[in-house]
Design a protein around this motif. Structure first.
Motif, PDB file in Angstrom:
ATOM      1  N   PRO A   1       5.497  -3.617  -4.368  1.00 26.38           N
ATOM      2  CA  PRO A   1       5.735  -3.201  -2.983  1.00 26.38           C
ATOM      3  C   PRO A   1       4.449  -2.878  -2.230  1.00 26.38           C
ATOM      4  CG  PRO A   1       6.005  -1.304  -4.384  1.00 26.38           C
ATOM      5  CD  PRO A   1       5.542  -2.445  -5.279  1.00 26.38           C
ATOM      6  N   PHE A   2       3.369  -3.567  -2.544  1.00 23.88           N
ATOM      7  CA  PHE A   2       2.109  -3.306  -1.841  1.00 23.88           C
ATOM      8  C   PHE A   2       1.488  -4.629  -1.423  1.00 23.88           C
ATOM      9  CE2 PHE A   2       2.161  -1.825  -6.271  1.00 23.88           C
ATOM     10  CZ  PHE A   2       1.574  -2.892  -6.927  1.00 23.88           C
ATOM     11  N   ARG A   3       0.680  -4.548  -0.391  1.00 25.37           N
ATOM     12  CA  ARG A   3       0.058  -5.720   0.215  1.00 25.37           C
ATOM     13  C   ARG A   3      -1.314  -5.319   0.759  1.00 25.37           C
ATOM     14  NH1 ARG A   3       4.260  -7.007  -1.750  1.00 25.37           N
ATOM     15  NH2 ARG A   3       5.862  -8.439  -0.954  1.00 25.37           N
ATOM     16  N   PRO A   4      -2.208  -6.273   1.068  1.00 23.16           N
ATOM     17  CA  PRO A   4      -1.994  -7.722   1.077  1.00 23.16           C
ATOM     18  C   PRO A   4      -2.163  -8.342  -0.301  1.00 23.16           C
ATOM     19  CG  PRO A   4      -4.192  -7.236   1.882  1.00 23.16           C
ATOM     20  CD  PRO A   4      -3.518  -5.896   1.667  1.00 23.16           C
ATOM     21  N   ALA A   5      -1.557  -9.506  -0.472  1.00 27.37           N
ATOM     22  CA  ALA A   5      -1.567 -10.177  -1.767  1.00 27.37           C
ATOM     23  C   ALA A   5      -2.979 -10.538  -2.213  1.00 27.37           C
ATOM     24  CB  ALA A   5      -0.694 -11.430  -1.701  1.00 27.37           C
ATOM     25  N   ASP A   6      -3.850 -10.903  -1.284  1.00 27.66           N
ATOM     26  CA  ASP A   6      -5.195 -11.335  -1.654  1.00 27.66           C
ATOM     27  C   ASP A   6      -6.074 -10.191  -2.145  1.00 27.66           C
ATOM     28  OD1 ASP A   6      -4.612 -13.945  -1.092  1.00 27.66           O
ATOM     29  OD2 ASP A   6      -5.535 -13.947   0.900  1.00 27.66           O
ATOM     30  N   LYS A   7      -5.593  -8.952  -2.029  1.00 30.03           N
ATOM     31  CA  LYS A   7      -6.318  -7.800  -2.555  1.00 30.03           C
ATOM     32  C   LYS A   7      -5.679  -7.282  -3.845  1.00 30.03           C
ATOM     33  CE  LYS A   7      -9.627  -7.496   0.458  1.00 30.03           C
ATOM     34  NZ  LYS A   7     -11.043  -7.693   0.054  1.00 30.03           N
TER      35      LYS A   7
ATOM     36  N   GLN B   1      -1.584  -1.185   1.211  1.00 33.12           N
ATOM     37  CA  GLN B   1      -0.520  -0.356   1.760  1.00 33.12           C
ATOM     38  C   GLN B   1       0.814  -0.655   1.073  1.00 33.12           C
ATOM     39  OE1 GLN B   1      -1.004   2.071   4.207  1.00 33.12           O
ATOM     40  NE2 GLN B   1      -3.171   1.595   3.836  1.00 33.12           N
ATOM     41  N   TYR B   2       1.570   0.412   0.822  1.00 35.49           N
ATOM     42  CA  TYR B   2       2.926   0.252   0.320  1.00 35.49           C
ATOM     43  C   TYR B   2       3.846  -0.122   1.471  1.00 35.49           C
ATOM     44  CZ  TYR B   2       1.852   2.086  -4.317  1.00 35.49           C
ATOM     45  OH  TYR B   2       1.355   2.241  -5.577  1.00 35.49           O
ATOM     46  N   ILE B   3       4.763  -1.046   1.209  1.00 33.96           N
ATOM     47  CA  ILE B   3       5.711  -1.478   2.226  1.00 33.96           C
ATOM     48  C   ILE B   3       7.126  -1.418   1.659  1.00 33.96           C
ATOM     49  CG2 ILE B   3       4.004  -2.985   3.315  1.00 33.96           C
ATOM     50  CD1 ILE B   3       5.479  -5.362   2.006  1.00 33.96           C
ATOM     51  N   ASP B   4       8.109  -1.400   2.543  1.00 32.21           N
ATOM     52  CA  ASP B   4       9.523  -1.403   2.144  1.00 32.21           C
ATOM     53  C   ASP B   4       9.973  -2.849   1.995  1.00 32.21           C
ATOM     54  OD1 ASP B   4      12.191  -1.031   1.689  1.00 32.21           O
ATOM     55  OD2 ASP B   4      12.614   0.001   3.578  1.00 32.21           O
ATOM     56  N   VAL B   5      10.350  -3.258   0.769  1.00 24.93           N
ATOM     57  CA  VAL B   5      10.761  -4.641   0.536  1.00 24.93           C
ATOM     58  C   VAL B   5      12.271  -4.766   0.332  1.00 24.93           C
ATOM     59  CG1 VAL B   5       8.512  -5.311  -0.392  1.00 24.93           C
ATOM     60  CG2 VAL B   5      10.270  -4.445  -1.948  1.00 24.93           C
TER      61      VAL B   5
ATOM     62  N   GLU C   1       9.044   2.324  -4.627  1.00 24.08           N
ATOM     63  CA  GLU C   1       7.642   2.525  -4.270  1.00 24.08           C
ATOM     64  C   GLU C   1       7.021   3.676  -5.045  1.00 24.08           C
ATOM     65  OE1 GLU C   1       9.854   0.935  -0.650  1.00 24.08           O
ATOM     66  OE2 GLU C   1      10.166   2.464  -2.189  1.00 24.08           O
ATOM     67  N   ASP C   2       7.759   4.778  -5.165  1.00 22.08           N
ATOM     68  CA  ASP C   2       7.200   5.946  -5.851  1.00 22.08           C
ATOM     69  C   ASP C   2       7.048   5.724  -7.346  1.00 22.08           C
ATOM     70  OD1 ASP C   2       6.803   7.386  -3.564  1.00 22.08           O
ATOM     71  OD2 ASP C   2       8.643   8.579  -3.739  1.00 22.08           O
ATOM     72  N   GLN C   3       7.896   4.888  -7.918  1.00 16.53           N
ATOM     73  CA  GLN C   3       7.702   4.562  -9.328  1.00 16.53           C
ATOM     74  C   GLN C   3       6.361   3.875  -9.531  1.00 16.53           C
ATOM     75  OE1 GLN C   3      10.879   3.011 -11.805  1.00 16.53           O
ATOM     76  NE2 GLN C   3      12.418   3.608 -10.294  1.00 16.53           N
ATOM     77  N   TRP C   4       5.989   2.968  -8.630  1.00 13.55           N
ATOM     78  CA  TRP C   4       4.697   2.305  -8.746  1.00 13.55           C
ATOM     79  C   TRP C   4       3.547   3.289  -8.498  1.00 13.55           C
ATOM     80  CZ3 TRP C   4       3.829  -1.826 -11.274  1.00 13.55           C
ATOM     81  CH2 TRP C   4       4.812  -2.831 -11.386  1.00 13.55           C
ATOM     82  N   ARG C   5       3.717   4.187  -7.551  1.00 16.81           N
ATOM     83  CA  ARG C   5       2.684   5.199  -7.311  1.00 16.81           C
ATOM     84  C   ARG C   5       2.465   6.067  -8.548  1.00 16.81           C
ATOM     85  NH1 ARG C   5       5.304   5.456  -2.020  1.00 16.81           N
ATOM     86  NH2 ARG C   5       3.811   4.903  -0.379  1.00 16.81           N
ATOM     87  N   TYR C   6       3.563   6.428  -9.185  1.00 20.82           N
ATOM     88  CA  TYR C   6       3.512   7.355 -10.316  1.00 20.82           C
ATOM     89  C   TYR C   6       2.720   6.779 -11.482  1.00 20.82           C
ATOM     90  CZ  TYR C   6       5.228  10.107 -14.295  1.00 20.82           C
ATOM     91  OH  TYR C   6       5.317  10.863 -15.426  1.00 20.82           O
ATOM     92  N   LYS C   7       2.866   5.493 -11.734  1.00 26.79           N
ATOM     93  CA  LYS C   7       2.226   4.921 -12.917  1.00 26.79           C
ATOM     94  C   LYS C   7       0.906   4.214 -12.623  1.00 26.79           C
ATOM     95  CE  LYS C   7       5.210   0.779 -12.889  1.00 26.79           C
ATOM     96  NZ  LYS C   7       6.238   0.087 -13.688  1.00 26.79           N
ATOM     97  N   SER C   8       0.415   4.305 -11.397  1.00 30.30           N
ATOM     98  CA  SER C   8      -0.871   3.724 -11.043  1.00 30.30           C
ATOM     99  C   SER C   8      -2.012   4.670 -11.406  1.00 30.30           C
ATOM    100  CB  SER C   8      -0.920   3.412  -9.546  1.00 30.30           C
ATOM    101  OG  SER C   8       0.050   2.440  -9.197  1.00 30.30           O
TER     102      SER C   8
ATOM    103  N   VAL D   1     -10.362   8.176  -4.550  1.00 30.69           N
ATOM    104  CA  VAL D   1      -8.911   8.227  -4.491  1.00 30.69           C
ATOM    105  C   VAL D   1      -8.459   8.143  -3.032  1.00 30.69           C
ATOM    106  CG1 VAL D   1      -6.864   9.607  -4.988  1.00 30.69           C
ATOM    107  CG2 VAL D   1      -8.772   9.563  -6.616  1.00 30.69           C
ATOM    108  N   ARG D   2      -7.435   7.291  -2.794  1.00 28.03           N
ATOM    109  CA  ARG D   2      -6.932   7.075  -1.440  1.00 28.03           C
ATOM    110  C   ARG D   2      -5.646   7.842  -1.225  1.00 28.03           C
ATOM    111  NH1 ARG D   2     -10.623   5.292   2.162  1.00 28.03           N
ATOM    112  NH2 ARG D   2     -12.151   4.148   0.956  1.00 28.03           N
ATOM    113  N   SER D   3      -5.487   8.388  -0.023  1.00 28.52           N
ATOM    114  CA  SER D   3      -4.334   9.215   0.281  1.00 28.52           C
ATOM    115  C   SER D   3      -3.037   8.444   0.274  1.00 28.52           C
ATOM    116  CB  SER D   3      -4.503   9.878   1.667  1.00 28.52           C
ATOM    117  OG  SER D   3      -4.640   8.898   2.668  1.00 28.52           O
ATOM    118  N   ASN D   4      -3.058   7.099   0.511  1.00 26.40           N
ATOM    119  CA  ASN D   4      -1.818   6.335   0.546  1.00 26.40           C
ATOM    120  C   ASN D   4      -1.254   6.094  -0.847  1.00 26.40           C
ATOM    121  OD1 ASN D   4      -3.976   4.483  -0.062  1.00 26.40           O
ATOM    122  ND2 ASN D   4      -2.589   2.772   0.352  1.00 26.40           N
ATOM    123  N   LEU D   5      -1.981   6.505  -1.892  1.00 23.90           N
ATOM    124  CA  LEU D   5      -1.477   6.405  -3.256  1.00 23.90           C
ATOM    125  C   LEU D   5      -0.782   7.681  -3.668  1.00 23.90           C
ATOM    126  CD1 LEU D   5      -4.466   4.602  -4.988  1.00 23.90           C
ATOM    127  CD2 LEU D   5      -2.374   3.604  -4.114  1.00 23.90           C
TER     128      LEU D   5
END
Length: 304
Positions: free
Chosen positions: A149-155, A256-260, A286-293, A300-304
């Motif tokens: 649930p994060f973008r952009p794909a090229d990053k 950035q995390y997005i709603d898919v 989204e939060d599951q991915w945040r939790y295990k990152s 550290v970035r605030s959007n994580l």
């Protein structure tokens, strides 16, 4: 179906695997942008690979504490046959906080290559040790961005390092070169695989026909980096040998995390959230991915 032997002509062996890292050439950047993957020979040393293999066996046998995050995934077709754990465990998932496995996602040689593709601020988002024991099944062709649930794909980029020799017979990675350039996530679904969350593209005959598929045969320490939209999978292991690998997806920490929900990814969102509820926690996709990152380089970035 063909072996990608031509890649070795344009992907030279790494002559320097020290802390100074491996510098990607303009030719290699062009190869990656066109084909969606890049192989670097001998990037990770034998001692590191042996430590990961030894830790895998210890976790399987329960002789080390594996913590709350690390998950053991078993091969359903091999259960109930009286085998030792190494012969039926398919993967260890979310390993980046393990004391031993965590060295892989923070390996300076790996991070130096990653920074050239996605920048100097790097987050590990999906870490695994994959074990393909004898008799394990094929992993159907899929796209990794379907799960994210994060973008952009090229990053976003994956690193996959062979621990054991990798051959077509023991289940090498296969992929469709250039398939990332369509910039599309194709419909996926559960296509008969018994393992949870193993979705594959629904139109394999058109999108991954045998004549377009190539197989990556690799030696221990060889590492392939690939784009999250490339169509790829792995074959069955029809040998009597294991096929272990370390792998992790990384993203630039500014992603950035997005709603898919409601998109082509909706099926996996529902399945992952349902699996969380089965385990006793109500956490969004989204939060599951945040939790295990895990932040592995930069601030550290605030959007994580």
């Amino acid at each position: 179906m063909m072996n990608w032997s031509g890649a070795t002509k344009v992907l030279p062996k790494n002559c320097s695997t020290g802390i100074s890292g491996y510098n990607i050439s303009p030719e290699q950047f062009r190869f990656y942008n066109e084909n969606g993957f890049l192989v670097i020979k001998g990037l990770i040393d034998f001692e590191s690979l042996y430590a990961y293999k030894r830790q895998f066996v210890a976790v399987c046998n329960g002789t080390v504490e594996r913590g709350q995050l690390l998950t053991i995934v078993r091969e359903p077709s091999l259960l109930g046959k009286g085998l030792k754990p190494e012969d039926y465990v398919n993967k260890l998932h979310d390993i980046c906080y393990d004391e031993v496995f965590g060295r892989y996602v923070e390996d300076p040689r790996l991070l130096h290559v990653l920074s050239q593709f996605i920048g100097d601020e790097i987050t590990a988002v999906n870490s695994m040790l994959i074990n393909k024991p004898p008799g394990s099944e094929r992993h159907p062709p899929h796209q990794d961005l379907y799960y994210f649930p994060f973008r952009p794909a090229d990053k976003i980029i994956a690193a996959w390092t062979a621990i054991d020799p990798v051959t077509i017979e023991n289940g090498s990675l296969f992929l469709v070169p250039g398939s990332h350039r369509a910039n599309t996530i194709y419909p996926h679904g559960n296509i008969g695989i018994k393992k949870k969350l193993y979705h594959g593209i629904l139109n394999e005959e058109q999108l991954a026909p045998p004549q377009r598929v190539i197989h990556l045969e690799m030696e221990p320490g060889d590492t392939v980096f690939f784009h999250p939209l490339i169509i790829h999978g792995s074959g069955p292991n029809i040998t009597n040998r294991y096929r272990k690998s370390m792998t992790c997806h990384f993203m630039n920490s500014n992603c950035q995390y997005i709603d898919v929900r409601g998109t082509v990814q909706d099926g996996i969102v529902r399945e992952i959230e349902a699996e969380g509820r089965r385990r006793g926690f109500e956490v969004s996709f989204e939060d599951q991915w945040r939790y295990k990152s895990k932040q592995v380089k930069g601030h550290v970035r605030s959007n994580l």
